[in-house]
Design a protein around this motif. Structure first.
Motif, PDB file in Angstrom:
ATOM      1  N   THR A 157       0.792  -1.261  -0.045  1.00 31.72           N
ATOM      2  CA  THR A 157       0.003  -0.111  -0.043  1.00 31.72           C
ATOM      3  C   THR A 157       0.813   1.395  -0.165  1.00 31.72           C
ATOM      4  O   THR A 157       0.405   2.243  -0.769  1.00 31.72           O
ATOM      5  CB  THR A 157      -0.790   0.067   1.306  1.00 31.72           C
ATOM      6  N   ASP A 176      -9.000   2.266  -6.298  1.00 25.89           N
ATOM      7  CA  ASP A 176      -7.767   2.992  -6.260  1.00 25.89           C
ATOM      8  C   ASP A 176      -7.928   4.146  -4.888  1.00 25.89           C
ATOM      9  O   ASP A 176      -8.016   5.306  -5.038  1.00 25.89           O
ATOM     10  CB  ASP A 176      -7.961   4.239  -7.333  1.00 25.89           C
ATOM     11  N   GLU A 177      -8.239   3.584  -3.810  1.00 27.03           N
ATOM     12  CA  GLU A 177      -8.208   4.440  -2.502  1.00 27.03           C
ATOM     13  C   GLU A 177      -6.799   5.318  -2.228  1.00 27.03           C
ATOM     14  O   GLU A 177      -6.927   6.261  -1.908  1.00 27.03           O
ATOM     15  CB  GLU A 177      -8.394   3.295  -1.354  1.00 27.03           C
TER      16      GLU A 177
END
Length: 579
Positions: free
Chosen positions: A76, A180-181
């Motif tokens: 992430t 697509d955070e």
């Protein structure tokens, strides 16, 4: 524990026999007391053993969870920093994890990421024309006891296929932007293809039927539930869709992953599915596919009331064939003997000819001892992967860096080089001392104890395999005559284990940059085979194996299966009993 007072009360003796009765009660009490003491000691010992096993399992699970979570955090963070490899990995996982994409549709992607433009560029496989059934309806005709099929109009089938393709493109874009955070995607270039033959050259390859470059801001303004997929793709997003996809009329793809300039990652074509992470139902379906590929009739059972049977198989072979019940267990730890005993009970209850237990893990000596002489067959994880590959199916154990898959040899294009005598020189980085051994096998079972070449048995009886003194830069060497191996041998396996006398506390975390050099008898290098790095807590590992093909040639298969129990646990997996 026994209470002496209870023994006195049970006697019921008279005054004349008091002394004799008391003595007999004492003898019974002491006999039972010592037996109870022994049973309690055994119980405590077994309890301590169970607690140790549980703690080892719990520690391993906790370590796995921590590694997994650390990998997620690292991935992430990489996406947030727009690292190309992390972005491609992240969004590839998003597509593969999609529950909206139909299970029967292909999932093959080639992708790259332009970090400057914030653009993900990917080629994604679309379903073929056959996804739209040719038959529109089926009606049973009782008078003739036949089914009457009504064909779908060709024009309707073509229109439906174009609509499906447009919906697929919009769905992939939706899944990417929804995932697509971290905000890594400014735009997505998507080229949708099917496998086919170029109509101009006749060569097989990708035929591109759709292409689009969609900006995040534009796509998020759409109300997908209300749009016509074809019009949305062509007009709102200015994409292209083949006018006649049923005839494989191509469109010219937009930007391709190979044009981005970063490393291009391909998934779905060459990478086998991880059996450990596979959905349980999908795993059972794969096992059923394997039995069908082996020439049997096989169906998966219902999830409830299946009587302990995951797959029902029927071997049509006369005399030795018959009904087979199959259990499929996705385990990481050793399968307990209780599971094998339960399978035997299921075989008897079902009146089957044989029971087969298939697992992603392995079986201990207790399981093999119970199955011996009974109509049971135990298939371990490594055997399962080998069977899948032999019958054209796909599967691996563990992550992609350590998967079991056939790898071509970069410097050895012709497998016929595996003939006459060859020297396999092994080298690695790190100071850890290793014993490098070899096993001559049929499937996943060594032919005999004499075909296990190690420090106490330096060569096989026929001399086709023998250990050699290594010369720099190699740290270990094995000499093998592939042509001289026994006719019933179809695998030659190389393994390595920590030397417990030199490095009693070491593991394979210090085993990196490993490779196998293929040398001719004059020690001239013919090629190199890369070997996976080691892992923490592993003390033995399968480096790789050579598989005999049907034409007599040999292919190298990368190993990577690790063992925490050292060489002893490893060789037990290949059928060697350790005293």
């Amino acid at each position: 524990m026994p209470n002496f007072d209870h023994y006195l009360m049970q006697s019921g003796w008279t005054a004349g026999h008091r002394a004799q009765a008391h003595s007999e009660a004492r003898a019974r009490f002491e006999r039972d007391w010592y037996a109870a003491q022994a049973a309690e000691a055994q119980r405590q010992q077994q309890l301590a053993s169970y607690e140790r096993e549980y703690q080892q399992w719990a520690d391993a699970q906790l370590a796995y969870a921590r590694r997994y979570n650390a990998d997620i955090v690292e991935l992430t963070e990489g996406v947030r920093l727009r690292d190309p490899d992390s972005v491609v990995e992240y969004f590839s996982v998003a597509l593969y994890a999609s529950t909206a994409w139909p299970e029967s549709f292909p999932r093959q992607v080639t992708a790259a990421y332009d970090s400057v433009a914030g653009q993900l560029v990917l080629d994604w496989e679309l379903p073929a024309y056959s996804v739209v059934p040719e038959v529109k309806s089926v009606r049973y005709m009782p008078g003739t006891d036949q089914d009457k099929e009504t064909l779908r109009p060709v024009s309707q089938r073509r229109a439906l296929y174009r609509k499906v393709l447009a919906q697929c493109v919009l769905l992939v874009l939706h899944e990417l932007f929804a995932a697509d955070e971290p905000g890594a995607l400014e735009s997505v270039t998507l080229n949708g293809f099917v496998d086919g033959h170029d109509l101009t050259t006749g060569r097989p390859g990708h035929i591109y039927l759709a292409t689009i470059m969609a900006r995040r801001s534009t796509f998020l303004d759409l109300h997908l539930a209300q749009v016509d997929a074809g019009s949305c793709l062509a007009d709102a997003l200015r994409g292209q869709l083949s006018a006649r996809p049923d005839q494989l009329t191509p469109v010219r793809p937009s930007r391709r992953p190979q044009e981005v300039g970063n490393r291009v990652v391909m998934r779905g074509s060459d990478e086998d599915p991880d059996l450990y992470e596979m959905d349980p139902i999908a795993f059972e379906d794969l096992v059923a596919d394997l039995f069908r590929a082996m020439g049997m009739q096989a169906v998966t059972t219902q999830r409830s009331n299946d009587g302990g049977v995951d797959v029902d198989a029927l071997d049509p072979t006369p005399i030795r064939g018959g009904k087979i019940v199959v259990q499929a267990k996705r385990y990481r730890n050793t399968v307990p003997p209780a599971a094998v005993r339960d399978l035997y009970g299921t075989v008897q209850d079902a009146g089957a000819n044989k029971g087969v237990l298939v697992t992603t893990s392995r079986f201990g000596p207790g399981s093999h001892a119970f199955a011996n002489g009974k109509p049971l067959e135990l298939i371990s994880g490594t055997e399962l992967v080998d069977l899948l590959h032999r019958h054209g199916l796909r599967g691996r154990l563990g992550d992609g860096t350590r998967r079991t898959a056939v790898h071509s040899m970069p410097s050895v294009p012709d497998p016929r080089l595996f003939s006459r005598y060859k020297v396999l020189g092994m080298s690695w980085t790190g100071s850890v001392a290793l014993d490098v051994c070899a096993l001559v096998c049929r499937g996943n079972r060594v032919l005999s104890d004499d075909h296990f070449v190690y420090f106490k048995n330096p060569q096989t009886p026929d001399g086709s395999v023998r250990a050699l003194r290594a010369t720099a830069p190699d740290k270990a060497a094995i000499c093998v005559s592939f042509d001289g191996l026994p006719d019933d041998a179809d695998r030659f396996v190389l393994v390595a284990a920590i030397d417990p006398e030199v490095n009693p506390d070491a593991d394979f975390s210090g085993f990196t940059d490993a490779r196998i050099r293929l040398l001719d008898p004059a020690l001239t290098e013919l090629g190199r085979l890369e070997v996976s790095d080691g892992r923490q807590h592993e003390t033995a590992v399968v480096l790789g194996s050579f598989h005999r093909r049907s034409n007599g040639d040999w292919n190298f298969v990368l190993g990577g299966r690790g063992y925490a129990g050292g060489l002893e646990e490893l060789v037990q997996d290949f059928g060697i009993e350790v005293e």
